[in-house]
Every structure is written in structure tokens, then in C-alpha cells.
Motif scaffolding. Structure first.
Motif, short mmCIF file in Angstrom:
data_model
loop_
_atom_site.label_atom_id
_atom_site.label_comp_id
_atom_site.label_asym_id
_atom_site.label_seq_id
_atom_site.Cartn_x
_atom_site.Cartn_y
_atom_site.Cartn_z
N SER A 1 8.70 1.26 6.63
CA SER A 1 8.36 0.49 7.83
C SER A 1 8.83 -0.96 7.70
CB SER A 1 6.86 0.56 8.15
OG SER A 1 6.10 0.08 7.08
N ASP A 2 9.08 -1.43 6.48
CA ASP A 2 9.67 -2.76 6.32
C ASP A 2 11.02 -2.85 7.05
OD1 ASP A 2 7.54 -3.58 4.80
OD2 ASP A 2 8.59 -3.51 2.88
N TYR B 1 -0.18 -9.34 6.43
CA TYR B 1 0.85 -8.80 5.53
C TYR B 1 1.83 -9.94 5.21
CZ TYR B 1 4.51 -5.49 3.97
OH TYR B 1 5.45 -4.80 3.25
N ASP C 1 1.14 -3.32 13.49
CA ASP C 1 1.57 -2.68 12.25
C ASP C 1 0.45 -1.73 11.82
OD1 ASP C 1 2.18 -2.04 9.63
OD2 ASP C 1 2.98 -4.02 9.14
N TYR D 1 -1.82 1.64 8.02
CA TYR D 1 -3.00 2.33 7.46
C TYR D 1 -3.79 3.09 8.53
CZ TYR D 1 -1.63 -0.72 3.71
OH TYR D 1 -0.88 -1.35 2.75
N THR E 1 4.09 3.96 8.82
CA THR E 1 4.78 4.25 7.56
C THR E 1 4.35 5.59 6.99
OG1 THR E 1 5.20 3.49 5.30
CG2 THR E 1 3.03 3.02 6.18
N SER F 1 4.41 5.76 3.69
CA SER F 1 4.19 5.35 2.29
C SER F 1 2.75 5.52 1.84
CB SER F 1 4.57 3.87 2.12
OG SER F 1 5.93 3.68 2.38
N LYS F 2 1.81 5.52 2.78
CA LYS F 2 0.39 5.50 2.41
C LYS F 2 -0.22 6.89 2.62
CE LYS F 2 1.41 1.09 2.30
NZ LYS F 2 1.68 0.38 1.07
N ARG G 1 10.85 6.00 1.17
CA ARG G 1 11.19 4.94 2.13
C ARG G 1 11.35 5.52 3.55
NH1 ARG G 1 8.92 2.18 1.28
NH2 ARG G 1 9.93 0.35 2.13
C1 LIG Z 1 0.70 -3.82 6.56
C2 LIG Z 1 1.89 -3.20 5.91
N1 LIG Z 1 2.98 -2.96 6.66
C3 LIG Z 1 4.08 -2.40 6.13
C4 LIG Z 1 4.12 -2.06 4.79
C5 LIG Z 1 5.41 -1.53 4.24
O1 LIG Z 1 5.43 -0.20 4.05
P1 LIG Z 1 6.77 0.60 3.77
O2 LIG Z 1 6.60 1.17 2.42
O3 LIG Z 1 6.80 1.63 4.85
O4 LIG Z 1 7.94 -0.33 3.88
C6 LIG Z 1 3.02 -2.28 3.98
C7 LIG Z 1 3.07 -1.93 2.55
O5 LIG Z 1 2.27 -2.26 1.75
C8 LIG Z 1 1.88 -2.86 4.55
O6 LIG Z 1 0.79 -3.12 3.82
#
Ligand SMILES: Cc1ncc(COP(=O)(O)O)c(C=O)c1O
Length: 353
Positions: free
Chosen positions: A91-92, A116, A185, A188, A211, A213-214, A222
Motif C-alpha cells: 500500500s506504500d 503513519y 488508509d 488495519y 494492504t 501485509s497485515k 508487497r
Molecule cells: C497505516 C499504514 N499504512 C500503510 C502501511 C504500509 O503497508 P504496506 O506493507 O502495504 O506497504 C503500513 C505499514 O505498517 C501502515 O501502518
């Protein structure tokens, strides 16, 4: 040309910035790792099988530049159209696209703080100042969030690093009154069970970021998604890297979205552990904001947060500490497995004794 002359040609805003500092990423097994909000459980077995099957001769070919299958799966799951979704390399990557698409040098972005910390780095890259507007003690949205002439407002929901959820009504009320573009964003959101993706049709100035990622346990692949009106997505498509997702990431993302049962079970397990952790910290007398994410954010009393952070690291337990910030009295602790969380609580108990 001399080296110092080359470096002297670097854009002024890059020379002036520090660069984002990610949480520490040690080798496997060296630490109990509760510092970057990864999922403590392995990804869905369906994801791993799909990945194994996808490793082959086709890797010589480029990936689908628009990740169509992944966007189709996301559109079906979230109830929107395929051209209202964009896929990112995490998501970055989506956040970077938003900065590149909307922000000229000098444009202001605003975020309710704490927030963030990557937004600061991305705004410095774009030479677009970031204003952090402090949230009150209960971490609700600041009443004056809209009073700073922001072109784009970034709201993390549930918030990071506090874990607190902004209620749908508060988000809706802000969207109704603001003249800024609003990026939610929702990294979570699966742990909160609430999302604003369904508000896209009411608010053309809303962009939602997700994302894998979580909740999907795929930080290492990624994978991220952005949701917005099709005209906005079309503009963001122009700024993304051509092949921003590789073939394996696309396969993993599709398989992950197709295994909602795994998501529900894993999320419920993490929420059970979170409830226990939150309770244990409260019983130790610590203040912990009510978390709706996969981490908690206890305040460590008597100015001891830095010492406790270091003490935990010596015991090979990593958590996140925001040194020098306005939340430098707190630690962000990812909800790990029961055993990891028990080890953390025991170590914290010893350090605070
Ligand atoms: C609020 C928030 N947005 C985005 C991200 C980035 O996640 P990604 O791994 O998808 O780039 C994080 C990662 O810790 C996050 O805490």
C-alpha cells in the motif's frame, strides 16, 4: 565532474530530508518480532499452493501491467467496479501514487497526529509540506482538521500507532464538510470489521487504501489496493510503474482474496489475543487506548518508555518506539501469537517492577 558536484545536483528537498526509517527487520527467529504489525501466522495454505504452482517458465514473461485478475477479485469482494480499483506493490506504492498524482511542490497535506510516519517522508519527496494536527487525549478527529487549506488529508483508520477506530459517522461527517481530497488508509480495517469503501459513490473526493501485509499475512509479497472513482483511478494509472506487481504477487493476492474463511479465522484468533493483551496491560496499571487493529499502544509511566524499549530489545523482544515524537511515552506492540504475547507481558512486568 567531482562527486560533491554530483551530490550537489540532488533536488533540494531530497538533500534536506532524512528518509523514512522502517522498523528493524532482523533475520528469522532471532527475535520475538512485535515491531512492524506483521501477522504472526503463515499465509493461507491456498496462497502458498498457488505460489508454488506459479513458479515456472512463465516468469520470463512480464506480469500483467494492470493486474486485472487481482482487481477483478477485489471488485467482487468489495462490491465495486474493476476500474474503481488499482493494485500496488504494497500500500506504500498506492500512497506514493496518490502523492505523485495530486501534489505539486508547495501544496499542503494534513494528517491527524499521531499518524503513519511515511506521510512525512512522501510529502518531503514531493516538496509538499505536511502539517500534523494533534488529536485530543481520546484520539478523536480534531475539530479543526479542515482549517489548514490542505489539498489532501490522510487519515489512518483504525489509526496507527494508537489502534483507535474513528467511527463511520465521524468519517462521513468529515467527508461531508471538507473541500480536501480525503485518503483513508485502512491498512488495519480487517481487524476492525469496518470500512468506508462503500462511501465511494457518495464522495468523489474519497480514496481508500488497503494492504495485504497485515490481515492477509503477506507483508513479504508487497501487495496493496487503492479504491476511488474510475476517473481518479484512471489518472493514478498514469503515474504507477508499468509492471508494479510481479507475477507471483498477483497470484498470491488473488488466492488470498479467494480464501475469506482463512481471513476470518486468523483475524478472530488475533482479536482474541489482542483482548487478552489489552486486559493484561490494563491490570498492570497501564493506560491502553482501545485497539481495533492488530497492535496495542500502552503508555509507559514515569518517562521510562525508552528504557523499557531497550530492555525489551536486550531480551530479544522487538516493539516500536517513536523516539523524539509526541508519543515518545508509549510503545506500539504488535499482537503476536499467544506465546509471543505472554513472553512480552512477562518481560514488561519484570522491567517495570
Ligand atoms: C497505516 C499504514 N499504512 C500503510 C502501511 C504500509 O503497508 P504496506 O506493507 O502495504 O506497504 C503500513 C505499514 O505498517 C501502515 O501502518
Amino acid at each position: 565532474m567531482r562527486l560533491d558536484e554530483v551530490v550537489g545536483q540532488v533536488r533540494h528537498c531530497i538533500r534536506a530530508m532524512h528518509g523514512y526509517v522502517p522498523g528493524k527487520q532482523p533475520g528469522e527467529g532471532a527475535y520475538i518480532k512485535l515491531n512492524t504489525n506483521e501477522n504472526p501466522y503463515p499465509p493461507s495454505p491456498r496462497v502458498l499452493t498457488a505460489l508454488r504452482e506459479a513458479v515456472g517458465a512463465d516468469l520470463r514473461l512480464y506480469s500483467d501491467p494492470v493486474a486485472l485478475h487481482l482487481r477483478e477479485a477485489a471488485a467482487a469482494l468489495y462490491g465495486c467496479a474493476v476500474d474503481e480499483v488499482i493494485a500496488g506493490n504494497g500500500s506504500d506504492d498506492i500512497l506514493t501514487m496518490i502523492f505523485r498524482t495530486f501534489l505539486n511542490a508547495g501544496d499542503v497535506i494534513v494528517t491527524p497526529s499521531p499518524s503513519y510516519t511515511l506521510y512525512n517522508a512522501l510529502s518531503a519527496l514531493q516538496d509538499a509540506p505536511c502539517q500534523e494536527i494533534p488529536m485530543g487525549p481520546d484520539y478523536t478527529l480534531p475539530a479543526d482538521l479542515d482549517a489548514h487549506g490542505a489539498k489532501v488529508v490522510f487519515i489512518v483508520n483504525p489509526n496507527a500507532p494508537t489502534g483507535v477506530l474513528h467511527a463511520r459517522e465521524a468519517i462521513r461527517a468529515f467527508l461531508e464538510r471538507t473541500q480536501s481530497i480525503v485518503v483513508l488508509d485502512e491498512a488495519y480495517a480487517d481487524f476492525a470489521g469496518e470500512s468506508a469503501i462503500d462511501m465511494l459513490h457518495d464522495f468523489p473526493h474519497l480514496i481508500v487504501v488497503r494492504t495485504f501485509s497485515k490481515s492477509y499475512a503477506l507483508a513479504g509479497m508487497r501487495l496493496g489496493l487503492g479504491f476511488a472513482r474510475r476517473e481518479v483511478i484512471a489518472e493514478m494509472m498514469k503515474v504507477k510503474d508499468s509492471y508494479n506487481l510481479d507475477r507471483l504477487a498477483i497470484v498470491a493476492g488473488c488466492a488470498a482474496l479467494h480464501d475469506q474463511e482463512w481471513l476470518r479465522e486468523t483475524r478472530d484468533t488475533i482479536i482474541r489475543t489482542r483482548t487478552w493483551l489489552q486486559q493484561a496491560l490494563t491490570e498492570m496499571g497501564l493506560h491502553v487506548p482501545p485497539s481495533r487493529s492488530n497492535f496495542v499502544f500502552p503508555t509507559i509511566p514515569d518517562g521510562r518508555a525508552a528504557a523499557v524499549f531497550e530492555g525489551l530489545e536486550q531480551r530479544r523482544i522487538l516493539v516500536r518506539y517513536f523516539r523524539g515524537s509526541r508519543v515518545a511515552d508509549s510503545l506500539r506492540v504488535t499482537v503476536g501469537t499467544d506465546a509471543e504475547v505472554e513472553a512480552f507481558v512477562q518481560a514488561l512486568h519484570d522491567l517495570l517492577a
